[in-house]
Enzyme design. Structure first.
Site, PDB file in Angstrom:
ATOM      1  N   ALA A  11      -2.699  14.846  -2.432  1.00 36.78           N
ATOM      2  CA  ALA A  11      -2.116  15.340  -1.173  1.00 36.78           C
ATOM      3  C   ALA A  11      -0.970  14.390  -0.817  1.00 36.78           C
ATOM      4  O   ALA A  11      -0.521  13.626  -1.673  1.00 36.78           O
ATOM      5  CB  ALA A  11      -3.195  15.388  -0.096  1.00 36.78           C
ATOM      6  N   VAL A  12      -0.497  14.398   0.404  1.00 38.51           N
ATOM      7  CA  VAL A  12       0.711  13.621   0.733  1.00 38.51           C
ATOM      8  C   VAL A  12       0.634  12.165   0.295  1.00 38.51           C
ATOM      9  O   VAL A  12       1.589  11.629  -0.286  1.00 38.51           O
ATOM     10  CB  VAL A  12       1.062  13.682   2.242  1.00 38.51           C
ATOM     11  CG1 VAL A  12       1.671  15.017   2.600  1.00 38.51           C
ATOM     12  CG2 VAL A  12      -0.141  13.371   3.127  1.00 38.51           C
ATOM     13  N   SER A 128      -1.430   1.096   4.656  1.00 37.49           N
ATOM     14  CA  SER A 128      -0.810   1.531   5.911  1.00 37.49           C
ATOM     15  C   SER A 128       0.647   1.872   5.699  1.00 37.49           C
ATOM     16  O   SER A 128       1.300   1.329   4.814  1.00 37.49           O
ATOM     17  CB  SER A 128      -0.915   0.444   6.973  1.00 37.49           C
ATOM     18  OG  SER A 128      -0.223   0.862   8.128  1.00 37.49           O
ATOM     19  N   GLY A 130       1.684   5.374   6.329  1.00 35.30           N
ATOM     20  CA  GLY A 130       1.817   6.830   6.246  1.00 35.30           C
ATOM     21  C   GLY A 130       2.429   7.263   4.920  1.00 35.30           C
ATOM     22  O   GLY A 130       2.452   6.490   3.957  1.00 35.30           O
ATOM     23  N   LYS A 183      -7.872  -3.217   7.553  1.00 34.98           N
ATOM     24  CA  LYS A 183      -7.094  -1.994   7.842  1.00 34.98           C
ATOM     25  C   LYS A 183      -7.580  -1.344   9.145  1.00 34.98           C
ATOM     26  O   LYS A 183      -6.785  -0.860   9.955  1.00 34.98           O
ATOM     27  CB  LYS A 183      -7.208  -0.999   6.689  1.00 34.98           C
ATOM     28  CG  LYS A 183      -6.621   0.397   6.968  1.00 34.98           C
ATOM     29  CD  LYS A 183      -5.117   0.342   7.101  1.00 34.98           C
ATOM     30  CE  LYS A 183      -4.386   1.607   7.482  1.00 34.98           C
ATOM     31  NZ  LYS A 183      -4.927   2.885   7.526  1.00 34.98           N
ATOM     32  N   HIS A 186      -6.233  -3.326  11.964  1.00 37.15           N
ATOM     33  CA  HIS A 186      -4.800  -2.991  12.042  1.00 37.15           C
ATOM     34  C   HIS A 186      -4.614  -1.733  12.892  1.00 37.15           C
ATOM     35  O   HIS A 186      -3.776  -1.681  13.787  1.00 37.15           O
ATOM     36  CB  HIS A 186      -4.240  -2.777  10.628  1.00 37.15           C
ATOM     37  CG  HIS A 186      -2.914  -2.060  10.600  1.00 37.15           C
ATOM     38  ND1 HIS A 186      -2.797  -0.699  10.799  1.00 37.15           N
ATOM     39  CD2 HIS A 186      -1.655  -2.510  10.410  1.00 37.15           C
ATOM     40  CE1 HIS A 186      -1.523  -0.355  10.740  1.00 37.15           C
ATOM     41  NE2 HIS A 186      -0.806  -1.433  10.495  1.00 37.15           N
ATOM     42  N   ASN A 187      -5.405  -0.726  12.626  1.00 37.81           N
ATOM     43  CA  ASN A 187      -5.261   0.523  13.375  1.00 37.81           C
ATOM     44  C   ASN A 187      -5.652   0.355  14.846  1.00 37.81           C
ATOM     45  O   ASN A 187      -5.034   0.952  15.719  1.00 37.81           O
ATOM     46  CB  ASN A 187      -6.087   1.634  12.728  1.00 37.81           C
ATOM     47  CG  ASN A 187      -5.458   2.139  11.442  1.00 37.81           C
ATOM     48  OD1 ASN A 187      -4.758   1.399  10.775  1.00 37.81           O
ATOM     49  ND2 ASN A 187      -5.703   3.388  11.095  1.00 37.81           N
ATOM     50  N   GLU A 190      -2.819  -1.198  16.458  1.00 40.12           N
ATOM     51  CA  GLU A 190      -1.792  -0.150  16.584  1.00 40.12           C
ATOM     52  C   GLU A 190      -2.050   0.706  17.845  1.00 40.12           C
ATOM     53  O   GLU A 190      -1.127   0.998  18.601  1.00 40.12           O
ATOM     54  CB  GLU A 190      -1.846   0.702  15.305  1.00 40.12           C
ATOM     55  CG  GLU A 190      -0.984   1.942  15.291  1.00 40.12           C
ATOM     56  CD  GLU A 190      -1.285   2.784  14.040  1.00 40.12           C
ATOM     57  OE1 GLU A 190      -1.358   2.214  12.929  1.00 40.12           O
ATOM     58  OE2 GLU A 190      -1.460   4.013  14.187  1.00 40.12           O
ATOM     59  N   TYR A 191      -3.291   1.082  18.075  1.00 41.17           N
ATOM     60  CA  TYR A 191      -3.636   1.833  19.292  1.00 41.17           C
ATOM     61  C   TYR A 191      -3.229   1.036  20.532  1.00 41.17           C
ATOM     62  O   TYR A 191      -2.679   1.580  21.484  1.00 41.17           O
ATOM     63  CB  TYR A 191      -5.154   2.084  19.371  1.00 41.17           C
ATOM     64  CG  TYR A 191      -5.692   3.286  18.639  1.00 41.17           C
ATOM     65  CD1 TYR A 191      -5.411   3.506  17.301  1.00 41.17           C
ATOM     66  CD2 TYR A 191      -6.525   4.195  19.297  1.00 41.17           C
ATOM     67  CE1 TYR A 191      -5.952   4.588  16.633  1.00 41.17           C
ATOM     68  CE2 TYR A 191      -7.068   5.291  18.632  1.00 41.17           C
ATOM     69  CZ  TYR A 191      -6.790   5.485  17.299  1.00 41.17           C
ATOM     70  OH  TYR A 191      -7.329   6.549  16.643  1.00 41.17           O
ATOM     71  N   HIS A 453     -35.598 -13.389  32.655  1.00 45.25           N
ATOM     72  CA  HIS A 453     -34.902 -13.574  31.372  1.00 45.25           C
ATOM     73  C   HIS A 453     -34.503 -15.023  31.119  1.00 45.25           C
ATOM     74  O   HIS A 453     -33.977 -15.320  30.052  1.00 45.25           O
ATOM     75  CB  HIS A 453     -33.684 -12.648  31.303  1.00 45.25           C
ATOM     76  CG  HIS A 453     -34.054 -11.199  31.196  1.00 45.25           C
ATOM     77  ND1 HIS A 453     -34.835 -10.711  30.169  1.00 45.25           N
ATOM     78  CD2 HIS A 453     -33.776 -10.139  31.989  1.00 45.25           C
ATOM     79  CE1 HIS A 453     -35.007  -9.408  30.336  1.00 45.25           C
ATOM     80  NE2 HIS A 453     -34.374  -9.025  31.430  1.00 45.25           N
TER      81      HIS A 453
HETATM   82  P1  NBP Z   1      -6.384  14.306   2.802  1.00 43.42           P
HETATM   83  O1  NBP Z   1      -7.146  13.297   3.534  1.00 43.42           O
HETATM   84  O2  NBP Z   1      -5.909  15.509   3.529  1.00 43.42           O
HETATM   85  O3  NBP Z   1      -7.266  14.775   1.532  1.00 43.42           O
HETATM   86  C1  NBP Z   1      -6.808  15.771   0.671  1.00 43.42           C
HETATM   87  C2  NBP Z   1      -7.120  15.420  -0.755  1.00 43.42           C
HETATM   88  O4  NBP Z   1      -8.540  15.238  -0.926  1.00 43.42           O
HETATM   89  C3  NBP Z   1      -6.725  16.521  -1.706  1.00 43.42           C
HETATM   90  O5  NBP Z   1      -6.245  15.935  -2.884  1.00 43.42           O
HETATM   91  C4  NBP Z   1      -8.035  17.249  -1.935  1.00 43.42           C
HETATM   92  O6  NBP Z   1      -8.073  17.970  -3.133  1.00 43.42           O
HETATM   93  C5  NBP Z   1      -8.973  16.080  -2.009  1.00 43.42           C
HETATM   94  N1  NBP Z   1     -10.401  16.424  -1.893  1.00 43.42           N
HETATM   95  C6  NBP Z   1     -11.120  16.813  -0.813  1.00 43.42           C
HETATM   96 BR1  NBP Z   1     -10.443  17.134   0.836  1.00 43.42          BR
HETATM   97  N2  NBP Z   1     -12.416  17.014  -1.081  1.00 43.42           N
HETATM   98  C7  NBP Z   1     -12.549  16.738  -2.389  1.00 43.42           C
HETATM   99  C8  NBP Z   1     -13.655  16.760  -3.270  1.00 43.42           C
HETATM  100  N3  NBP Z   1     -14.890  17.049  -2.826  1.00 43.42           N
HETATM  101  N4  NBP Z   1     -13.440  16.446  -4.555  1.00 43.42           N
HETATM  102  C9  NBP Z   1     -12.223  16.125  -4.987  1.00 43.42           C
HETATM  103  N5  NBP Z   1     -11.126  16.079  -4.204  1.00 43.42           N
HETATM  104  C10 NBP Z   1     -11.280  16.387  -2.911  1.00 43.42           C
HETATM  105  O7  NBP Z   1      -5.130  13.617   2.063  1.00 43.42           O
HETATM  106  P2  NBP Z   1      -4.071  12.563   2.583  1.00 43.42           P
HETATM  107  O8  NBP Z   1      -3.578  12.871   3.948  1.00 43.42           O
HETATM  108  O9  NBP Z   1      -3.101  12.402   1.482  1.00 43.42           O
HETATM  109  O10 NBP Z   1      -4.903  11.213   2.707  1.00 43.42           O
HETATM  110  C11 NBP Z   1      -5.617  10.654   1.613  1.00 43.42           C
HETATM  111  C12 NBP Z   1      -6.391   9.453   2.106  1.00 43.42           C
HETATM  112  O11 NBP Z   1      -5.471   8.472   2.592  1.00 43.42           O
HETATM  113  C13 NBP Z   1      -7.335   9.752   3.263  1.00 43.42           C
HETATM  114  O12 NBP Z   1      -8.501   8.987   3.121  1.00 43.42           O
HETATM  115  C14 NBP Z   1      -6.566   9.297   4.481  1.00 43.42           C
HETATM  116  O13 NBP Z   1      -7.407   8.953   5.552  1.00 43.42           O
HETATM  117  C15 NBP Z   1      -5.812   8.115   3.917  1.00 43.42           C
HETATM  118  N6  NBP Z   1      -4.586   7.760   4.625  1.00 43.42           N
HETATM  119  C16 NBP Z   1      -3.745   8.711   5.073  1.00 43.42           C
HETATM  120  C17 NBP Z   1      -2.579   8.376   5.722  1.00 43.42           C
HETATM  121  C18 NBP Z   1      -1.644   9.437   6.200  1.00 43.42           C
HETATM  122  O14 NBP Z   1      -0.639   9.081   6.843  1.00 43.42           O
HETATM  123  N7  NBP Z   1      -1.874  10.699   5.923  1.00 43.42           N
HETATM  124  C19 NBP Z   1      -2.255   7.034   5.897  1.00 43.42           C
HETATM  125  C20 NBP Z   1      -3.100   6.067   5.410  1.00 43.42           C
HETATM  126  C21 NBP Z   1      -4.266   6.447   4.763  1.00 43.42           C
HETATM  127  P3  NBP Z   1      -7.595  19.521  -3.168  1.00 43.42           P
HETATM  128  O15 NBP Z   1      -6.122  19.487  -3.288  1.00 43.42           O
HETATM  129  O16 NBP Z   1      -8.270  20.057  -4.352  1.00 43.42           O
HETATM  130  O17 NBP Z   1      -8.070  20.147  -1.864  1.00 43.42           O
END
Ligand code: NBP
Length: 477
Positions: A11-12, A128, A130, A183, A186-187, A190-191, A453
């Protein structure tokens, strides 16, 4: 081809992290549960570097050179466990699983222990910054074994953000869950930073009478001084933005109910468990929660209280300077509280975290990056066992200089009915720490009265109890 690193979960975050590794010259195996994401990445960004697209878990693992380094970037919680269970049986002793998601550090501790028993290094890693950070250089907070950092560290150093002095924003934070713990804090910080900035904005608007565009200019000015930071910078951007549909300031067309994903809440929950007063962070979490209670707020709108009456133009400028002092002093307090929590976690779990190094790796790539962190690092470099950031001479002096304005701002806020829970909690923490005597003595007396107490005395060793229901004589407990 054998890949030096693999990323599963595209994902992203995972996608950009994989691209970051590839752009830095590493061959990157990529994998995702839904295969179309893997294909899309290789098609769209294949020219940025060497990717090995893998459709199955077996293909993915086979593509990695040994010891294998496998980064998981999936949703935190159950999905992370599912992915670990999918890959762990395919790995060999010495291989590494790096979890870059926002895991709870207690989960990381459990996973690390279970995988260690199977000979696999589990490196819970806070990341951290994004999606932009993941691509261009995040701040990276790896836990796990020292040994794994030896093999992984140089790669992380390459893809991480660099501070202004060129230092990579990554360090081996400590064993098992230390990275995710840091981490989390850190968050939380940030809040608190965001809440304090929000209060400064509200005061500049309601008490000083400035319009959002003018407040944006004030934040821009502040950003050239000691408050120089990413959050102040983007605050000015958001405040100067005008909504295209209505021509109104963007900030006036957004629903004023703040959401949260949970890491700030964890920071406070864990602080309660550890007995660390993180009142500023707690107020920030509660302020978001309060904002979301729409019916409660609607039902309370007619409650009595002053309406802010804005200052004259000349008074407003002086007031803005005072708000800067209040914001800066409150910021010192929230970092003091956050670092106290890290120190307490380090003590509780035996992590031996270098607090100066933590400040150092937050200087770039992450949301709270700020010039200020250089000063925190310097404070811990000068004295590693600093009991509190407030005991650092420079910070103590700065607060001493800021405090009259800090108090004046809170007086104005209170008189005019502008809520400033963050500023107020920070000042109360400061005043409580400096107090010669706290009403905790009275609390102890009450506890002894209703519950026997016991209490300790200022003049003698031991525990005592007063016979409150009898002749009120004192006995040794
Ligand atoms: P998401 O947190 O939205 O997760 C999506 C990903 O998880 C996809 O690749 C999806 O696969 C996979 N997935 C899920 Br949901 N369930 C699964 C399963 N049972 N088996 C295998 N794959 C599975 O993605 P993200 O926003 O890129 O964040 C990834 C991690 O990084 C998270 O833990 C997030 O908290 C952390 N994080 C995010 C940010 C941010 O700014 N977004 C910043 C810092 C840390 P699929 O494509 O097959 O559905």
């Amino acid at each position: 081809t054998s890949a030096q690193i693999g990323v599963t979960g595209l994902a992203v975050m995972g996608r950009n992290l994989a691209r970051n590794f590839a752009r830095n010259g590493y061959t990157v195996a990529v994998h995702n549960r839904t295969v179309s994401r893997t294909k899309a990445l290789v098609e769209e960004f294949g020219d940025e570097g060497d990717f090995v697209g893998a459709e199955t878990a077996e293909e993915f693992v086979a593509a990695l050179e040994r010891p294998r380094r496998l980064v998981i970037m999936v949703k935190a919680g159950q999905p992370t466990d599912a992915v670990i269970e999918e890959f762990a049986p395919l790995l060999e002793p010495g291989d590494m699983i790096i979890d870059g998601g926002n895991a709870h550090f207690a989960d990381t501790r459990r996973r690390e222990r279970e995988l260690r028993e199977r000979g696999i290094h589990f490196v819970g890693t806070g990341i951290s910054g994004g999606e932009e950070g993941a691509l261009h250089g995040p701040s990276i907070m790896p836990g796990g074994s020292k040994e794994s950092y030896g093999s992984l560290g140089p790669m992380l150093e390459k893809i991480s953000a660099k501070a202004k002095d060129g230092a990579p924003c990554v360090t081996h934070v400590g064993p098992d869950g230390a990275g995710h713990f840091v981490k989390m804090v850190h968050n939380g910080i940030e809040y608190a930073d965001m809440q304090l900035i929000g209060e400064a904005y509200q005061l500049l608007r309601d008490v000083a009478g400035y319009a959002p565009a003018q407040i944006a200019d004030i934040f821009r000015t502040w950003n050239t001084g000691r408050l120089d930071s990413y959050l102040i910078e983007i605050t000015a951007e958001v405040l100067s933005h005008v909504d295209a549909a209505t021509g109104k300031p963007f900030v006036d067309v957004v629903v004023d109910q703040a959401e949260q994903k949970g890491t700030g809440r964890w920071t406070v929950q864990i602080a309660l468990d550890l007995g660390v007063p993180v009142s500023g962070i707690a107020e920030a979490v509660f302020a978001r929660s309060l904002s979301g209670h729409a019916p409660l707020r609607a039902a309370s709108r007619d409650l009595a209280g002053p309406k802010p009456s804005p200052l004259s133009e000349s008074e407003a400028a002086a007031f803005a300077d005072r708000v800067e002092q209040a914001l800066y002093a409150s910021k010192i307090v929230s970092y003091t509280q956050g670092f106290h929590e890290i120190a307490a976690g380090s003590e509780e779990y035996g992590w031996d975290i270098d607090l100066g190094a933590v400040a150092s790796i937050w200087r770039g790539g992450c949301i709270i990056r700020a010039a200020f962190l250089d000063r925190i690092r310097a404070a811990y470099d000068a004295r590693a066992d600093l009991p509190s950031l407030l005991s650092d001479e420079t910070f103590a002096r700065e607060i001493a200089e800021a405090q009259d304005d800090w108090r004046e701002v809170l007086v104005a806020a209170t008189r005019q009915g502008v809520p400033t829970p963050g500023f107020a909690a920070a000042l109360a923490y400061y005043d409580a720490l400096r107090a010669e005597r706290l009403p905790a003595a009275l609390t102890q007396g009450q506890r002894d009265f209703f519950g026997a107490h016991t209490y300790r005395r200022v003049d003698r060793e031991g525990s005592f109890h007063t016979l409150w229901g009898g002749d009120r004589s004192e006995v040794t407990a």
